[in-house]
Design a protein around this motif. Structure first.
Motif, PDB file in Angstrom:
ATOM      1  N   MET A   1       0.941  -1.183   0.151  1.00 55.18           N
ATOM      2  CA  MET A   1       0.041   0.058  -0.035  1.00 55.18           C
ATOM      3  C   MET A   1       0.849   1.285  -0.062  1.00 55.18           C
ATOM      4  SD  MET A   1      -2.982   1.369  -0.036  1.00 55.18           S
ATOM      5  CE  MET A   1      -3.832   2.772   0.508  1.00 55.18           C
ATOM      6  N   ILE A   2       0.610   2.346  -0.859  1.00 56.10           N
ATOM      7  CA  ILE A   2       1.316   3.578  -0.874  1.00 56.10           C
ATOM      8  C   ILE A   2       1.280   4.274   0.593  1.00 56.10           C
ATOM      9  CG2 ILE A   2       1.406   5.637  -1.845  1.00 56.10           C
ATOM     10  CD1 ILE A   2      -0.420   4.447  -4.145  1.00 56.10           C
ATOM     11  N   LYS A   3       2.368   4.398   0.965  1.00 54.59           N
ATOM     12  CA  LYS A   3       2.580   5.022   2.394  1.00 54.59           C
ATOM     13  C   LYS A   3       1.957   6.627   2.381  1.00 54.59           C
ATOM     14  CE  LYS A   3       5.989   6.300   5.803  1.00 54.59           C
ATOM     15  NZ  LYS A   3       5.237   5.768   6.782  1.00 54.59           N
ATOM     16  N   SER A 134      -2.556  11.846  -3.272  1.00 55.96           N
ATOM     17  CA  SER A 134      -1.910  13.216  -3.720  1.00 55.96           C
ATOM     18  C   SER A 134      -1.064  13.049  -4.940  1.00 55.96           C
ATOM     19  CB  SER A 134      -1.618  14.088  -2.612  1.00 55.96           C
ATOM     20  OG  SER A 134      -0.380  13.511  -1.944  1.00 55.96           O
ATOM     21  N   PHE A 135      -0.807  14.110  -5.457  1.00 53.81           N
ATOM     22  CA  PHE A 135       0.343  14.213  -6.463  1.00 53.81           C
ATOM     23  C   PHE A 135       1.664  13.975  -5.976  1.00 53.81           C
ATOM     24  CE2 PHE A 135       3.498  16.501  -8.810  1.00 53.81           C
ATOM     25  CZ  PHE A 135       3.338  16.000  -9.991  1.00 53.81           C
ATOM     26  N   GLN A 136       1.843  14.536  -4.762  1.00 52.02           N
ATOM     27  CA  GLN A 136       3.092  14.588  -4.089  1.00 52.02           C
ATOM     28  C   GLN A 136       3.234  13.015  -3.573  1.00 52.02           C
ATOM     29  OE1 GLN A 136       2.874  16.793  -0.451  1.00 52.02           O
ATOM     30  NE2 GLN A 136       5.059  16.495  -0.025  1.00 52.02           N
ATOM     31  N   GLU A 137       2.184  12.476  -2.894  1.00 48.57           N
ATOM     32  CA  GLU A 137       2.326  11.072  -2.409  1.00 48.57           C
ATOM     33  C   GLU A 137       2.759  10.191  -3.700  1.00 48.57           C
ATOM     34  OE1 GLU A 137      -0.538  10.207   1.091  1.00 48.57           O
ATOM     35  OE2 GLU A 137      -1.527  10.875  -0.668  1.00 48.57           O
ATOM     36  N   MET A 138       2.113  10.353  -5.021  1.00 50.80           N
ATOM     37  CA  MET A 138       2.429   9.267  -5.930  1.00 50.80           C
ATOM     38  C   MET A 138       3.711   9.638  -6.354  1.00 50.80           C
ATOM     39  SD  MET A 138      -0.060   7.512  -5.937  1.00 50.80           S
ATOM     40  CE  MET A 138       0.436   6.661  -7.531  1.00 50.80           C
ATOM     41  N   HIS A 141       6.041   7.724  -4.375  1.00 56.97           N
ATOM     42  CA  HIS A 141       5.836   6.247  -4.741  1.00 56.97           C
ATOM     43  C   HIS A 141       6.597   5.845  -5.893  1.00 56.97           C
ATOM     44  CE1 HIS A 141       4.072   2.479  -4.894  1.00 56.97           C
ATOM     45  NE2 HIS A 141       3.393   2.834  -6.085  1.00 56.97           N
ATOM     46  N   HIS A 142       6.664   6.596  -7.015  1.00 58.30           N
ATOM     47  CA  HIS A 142       7.067   5.956  -8.258  1.00 58.30           C
ATOM     48  C   HIS A 142       7.826   6.931  -9.118  1.00 58.30           C
ATOM     49  CE1 HIS A 142       2.856   6.139 -10.407  1.00 58.30           C
ATOM     50  NE2 HIS A 142       3.276   7.474 -10.127  1.00 58.30           N
TER      51      HIS A 142
END
Length: 374
Positions: A1-3, A134-138, A141-142
């Motif tokens: 899962m994305i943190k 959010s854009f920032q989280e993604m 993530h990658h």
């Protein structure tokens, strides 16, 4: 899962003498985030406000009964707590009488909607708002390049976790969200009796993203009076489906002073409401989608990065306009949003002259990091 960015904030506040409140719309991962934090902790009691037995237990409870329910557990999680009647009073009862407990509570609508006592937890809580991814989280993530490449996709389908993690099923998931989960708390309220009117209002708001909103005009479209429109919009905002942006006014006689725009927290939900998942290349509302995407992502960035600022749009009676204005540390920052990287932008001379110390920015896909990551 994305943190989730929010996880670190919650961990910092555990067992510091206050309740932790996590707010945000349904299906954005509030419960999943908490389970990630407490997965290795056996000293947690999980309660769900959606559960009838939990609602009944809290109906007429006392601190002694609650102590029996909690037993030896020192960390109590109450999920979707807004479903419990007079929840504010119950949370105050726990925080005042069980100081050795850590109370963690989630809600998908503001608690006062279900709390006739209006009992505040002022001084007794840390409250955080959680959003769809959010854009920032993604980017975390990658990577920035991959996420920037996906912007046209995000503008259509949004950032709900289930949508992001199930490519190919976006339409089906968003239809399920917009048909049921999203409005569960809204339609449960006694004074929201006409679900057809609510959907008409949401559709009207979806078509007016990026435009000035008139409650009188909406009342004619929906078929209810302007006061009811205002009440419905307030409830939709407190259920984290939409948010309002007020107008900036300070110096000029012809500035609009009481105007507002309304945006959706998620582009995918906006598009599901009007049943339009056409790709960006073929749409005539790409400007509105780009504006909604940027402003909703900016709201996430401000919240998650603890920025303190005032947020507005600007418009005059003569139709001069600036998409977005922020005020912080005594300075104004004005933004225009353009999907075309080659668009020519000239900020209104009346604004430039009236507010000469303003910093001016044009945000396109080419420099999106300046607005959403800096």
């Amino acid at each position: 899962m994305i943190k989730r960015i929010i996880n670190a904030k919650i961990k910092e506040r555990l067992f510091k003498g206050k309740a932790i409140i996590l707010m945000g719309s349904r299906q954005i991962g509030k419960t999943t985030s908490l389970k990630e934090i407490f997965s290795s902790n056996e000293n947690v009691l999980w309660l769900s406000g959606d559960d009838n037995d939990t609602q009944s237990f809290f109906e007429d409870t006392t601190s002694d009964r609650l102590k029996i329910l909690f037993g030896n557990k020192k960390l109590i999680v109450i999920d979707e707590a807004q479903r419990i009647s007079n929840i504010g009073l119950k949370l105050k009862l726990i925080t005042d009488n069980m100081e050795d407990l850590q109370l963690v509570v989630t809600g998908s609508s503001a608690f006062e909607l279900a709390d006739k006592t209006k009992e505040p937890l002022t001084g007794r809580k840390w409250e955080y708002q959680m959003f769809p991814l959010s854009f920032q989280e993604m980017v975390d993530h990658h990577g920035f390049i991959t996420e920037k490449r996906l912007i046209p996709h995000r503008m259509v389908y949004g950032y709900y976790p289930e949508v992001v993690t199930n490519p190919g099923d976006e339409k089906m998931i968003l239809k399920s969200l917009s048909d049921s989960y999203l409005y569960k708390d809204v339609l449960a309220l006694d004074y929201i009796k006409k679900s057809d009117k609510l959907m008409k209002l949401l559709q009207a708001l979806a078509y007016q993203v990026g435009s000035q909103v008139s409650y009188n005009e909406l009342s004619q479209i929906v078929g209810v009076d302007a006061k009811t429109i205002e009440k419905y919009i307030q409830v939709l905002e407190k259920c984290y489906i939409i948010f309002r942006l007020g107008s900036f006014s300070r110096n000029l006689r012809n500035e609009l002073t009481s105007s507002r725009k309304i945006y959706f927290y998620d582009n995918g939900i906006r598009n599901a409401i009007i049943s339009n998942f056409m790709q960006i290349e073929n749409r005539n509302d790409v400007g509105a989608l780009w504006e909604n995407f940027l402003i909703s992502e900016r709201m996430k960035f401000i919240e998650y990065n603890n920025r303190w600022c005032n947020k507005y749009f600007w418009r005059t009676k003569s139709q001069q306009e600036i998409d977005y204005v922020e005020e912080y540390d005594g300075l104004l920052h004005a933004y225009e949003f353009k999907w075309s990287e080659n668009a020519k932008v000239k900020f209104p001379k009346s604004f430039v002259d009236a507010y000469p110390d303003t910093e001016f920015h044009v945000i396109t896909p080419k420099n999106i990091e300046e607005f959403l990551l800096a």
